[in-house]
Design a protein around this motif. Structure first.
Motif, PDB file in Angstrom:
ATOM      1  N   MET A   1      48.064  21.032-138.326  1.00  0.00           N
ATOM      2  CA  MET A   1      47.818  22.076-137.343  1.00  0.00           C
ATOM      3  C   MET A   1      46.641  22.925-137.808  1.00  0.00           C
ATOM      4  O   MET A   1      46.513  23.257-138.976  1.00  0.00           O
ATOM      5  N   ALA A   2      45.799  23.304-136.893  1.00  0.00           N
ATOM      6  CA  ALA A   2      44.590  24.074-137.199  1.00  0.00           C
ATOM      7  C   ALA A   2      44.908  25.543-137.452  1.00  0.00           C
ATOM      8  O   ALA A   2      45.814  26.106-136.837  1.00  0.00           O
ATOM      9  N   ASP A   3      44.158  26.131-138.384  1.00  0.00           N
ATOM     10  CA  ASP A   3      44.224  27.575-138.584  1.00  0.00           C
ATOM     11  C   ASP A   3      43.557  28.233-137.381  1.00  0.00           C
ATOM     12  O   ASP A   3      42.486  27.800-136.948  1.00  0.00           O
ATOM     13  N   ARG A   4      44.158  29.279-136.850  1.00  0.00           N
ATOM     14  CA  ARG A   4      43.667  29.890-135.610  1.00  0.00           C
ATOM     15  C   ARG A   4      43.444  31.382-135.797  1.00  0.00           C
ATOM     16  O   ARG A   4      44.247  32.055-136.419  1.00  0.00           O
ATOM     17  N   VAL A   5      42.335  31.871-135.208  1.00  0.00           N
ATOM     18  CA  VAL A   5      41.985  33.287-135.276  1.00  0.00           C
ATOM     19  C   VAL A   5      41.401  33.727-133.944  1.00  0.00           C
ATOM     20  O   VAL A   5      41.116  32.914-133.071  1.00  0.00           O
ATOM     21  N   SER A   6      41.187  35.024-133.809  1.00  0.00           N
ATOM     22  CA  SER A   6      40.553  35.583-132.612  1.00  0.00           C
ATOM     23  C   SER A   6      39.042  35.459-132.721  1.00  0.00           C
ATOM     24  O   SER A   6      38.485  35.480-133.815  1.00  0.00           O
ATOM     25  N   ILE A   7      38.399  35.332-131.571  1.00  0.00           N
ATOM     26  CA  ILE A   7      36.937  35.296-131.514  1.00  0.00           C
ATOM     27  C   ILE A   7      36.446  36.080-130.311  1.00  0.00           C
ATOM     28  O   ILE A   7      37.175  36.301-129.341  1.00  0.00           O
ATOM     29  N   SER A   8      35.184  36.473-130.382  1.00  0.00           N
ATOM     30  CA  SER A   8      34.465  36.971-129.208  1.00  0.00           C
ATOM     31  C   SER A   8      33.078  36.366-129.275  1.00  0.00           C
ATOM     32  O   SER A   8      32.552  36.103-130.357  1.00  0.00           O
ATOM     33  N   ILE A   9      32.495  36.098-128.127  1.00  0.00           N
ATOM     34  CA  ILE A   9      31.144  35.562-128.060  1.00  0.00           C
ATOM     35  C   ILE A   9      30.451  36.181-126.868  1.00  0.00           C
ATOM     36  O   ILE A   9      31.053  36.362-125.805  1.00  0.00           O
ATOM     37  N   THR A  10      29.199  36.551-127.066  1.00  0.00           N
ATOM     38  CA  THR A  10      28.380  37.123-125.996  1.00  0.00           C
ATOM     39  C   THR A  10      27.171  36.215-125.820  1.00  0.00           C
ATOM     40  O   THR A  10      26.490  35.888-126.799  1.00  0.00           O
ATOM     41  N   ILE A  11      26.906  35.822-124.569  1.00  0.00           N
ATOM     42  CA  ILE A  11      25.856  34.850-124.251  1.00  0.00           C
ATOM     43  C   ILE A  11      24.865  35.480-123.279  1.00  0.00           C
ATOM     44  O   ILE A  11      25.255  36.181-122.348  1.00  0.00           O
ATOM     45  N   GLY A  12      23.591  35.200-123.481  1.00  0.00           N
ATOM     46  CA  GLY A  12      22.546  35.689-122.579  1.00  0.00           C
ATOM     47  C   GLY A  12      21.530  34.603-122.289  1.00  0.00           C
ATOM     48  O   GLY A  12      21.721  33.440-122.632  1.00  0.00           O
TER      49      GLY A  12
END
Length: 163
Positions: A1-12
């Motif tokens: 099972m993969a280790d999982r965390v929170s992310i955010s990404i901003t694209i322009g």
């Protein structure tokens, strides 16, 4: 099972309507939303004239590789924050400026840029250290889709305001 965390990404950047449709499909496939714990992404969730900011919890290894690869292939700048996983990796910010290679910056869980002794020695001056922080604070431009209305500020620049 993969280790999982929170992310955010901003694209322009600038894309055609067809390219945006593909981008939207990739965003939806990655289970991203325009708000933490928000509804599944749909193309209409984008704020016209703004960068596209996306969020998710429980992302495998804190990466959205298909999305980042798509952005790099289409010259779309982005900044991604991923939380750390205890005993495995630290939180990081990845910045891609629409060309070249993405750059990684060490950050804390609140996305504040950190610096260690090695980097201080490598940069060797306060000006170079401050430049490092400036590089990490990359401001992602708006995501403009072909056919979007012109921003009001850009339309006003061409007008004569002096009477």
């Amino acid at each position: 099972m993969a280790d999982r965390v929170s992310i955010s990404i901003t694209i322009g950047g600038r894309v055609s309507a067809d390219t945006y449709a593909v981008l939207a499909e990739i965003v939806a496939a990655e289970d991203l939303s325009t708000e933490w714990d928000g509804p599944a992404f749909e193309p209409g969730h984008r704020e016209i004239g703004e960068a596209l900011s996306l969020f998710a919890h429980e992302v495998a290894w804190g990466r959205v590789e298909p999305l980042e690869t798509f952005c790099a292939e289409h010259g779309l700048p982005y900044a991604r924050w991923s939380g750390g996983y205890p005993g495995e990796w630290s939180a990081e910010r990845i910045v891609f400026r629409a060309e070249g290679e993405p750059h990684s910056y060490m950050v804390d869980e609140n996305d504040r840029v950190m610096i260690d002794r090695h980097l201080v020695a490598d940069r060797d001056s306060i000006e170079a250290i401050l430049a490092y922080f400036d590089e990490a604070e990359f401001e992602v431009p708006p995501l403009i889709v072909e056919g979007d209305p012109e921003p009001a500020a850009a339309a006003d620049e061409g007008s004569d305001r002096h009477g």
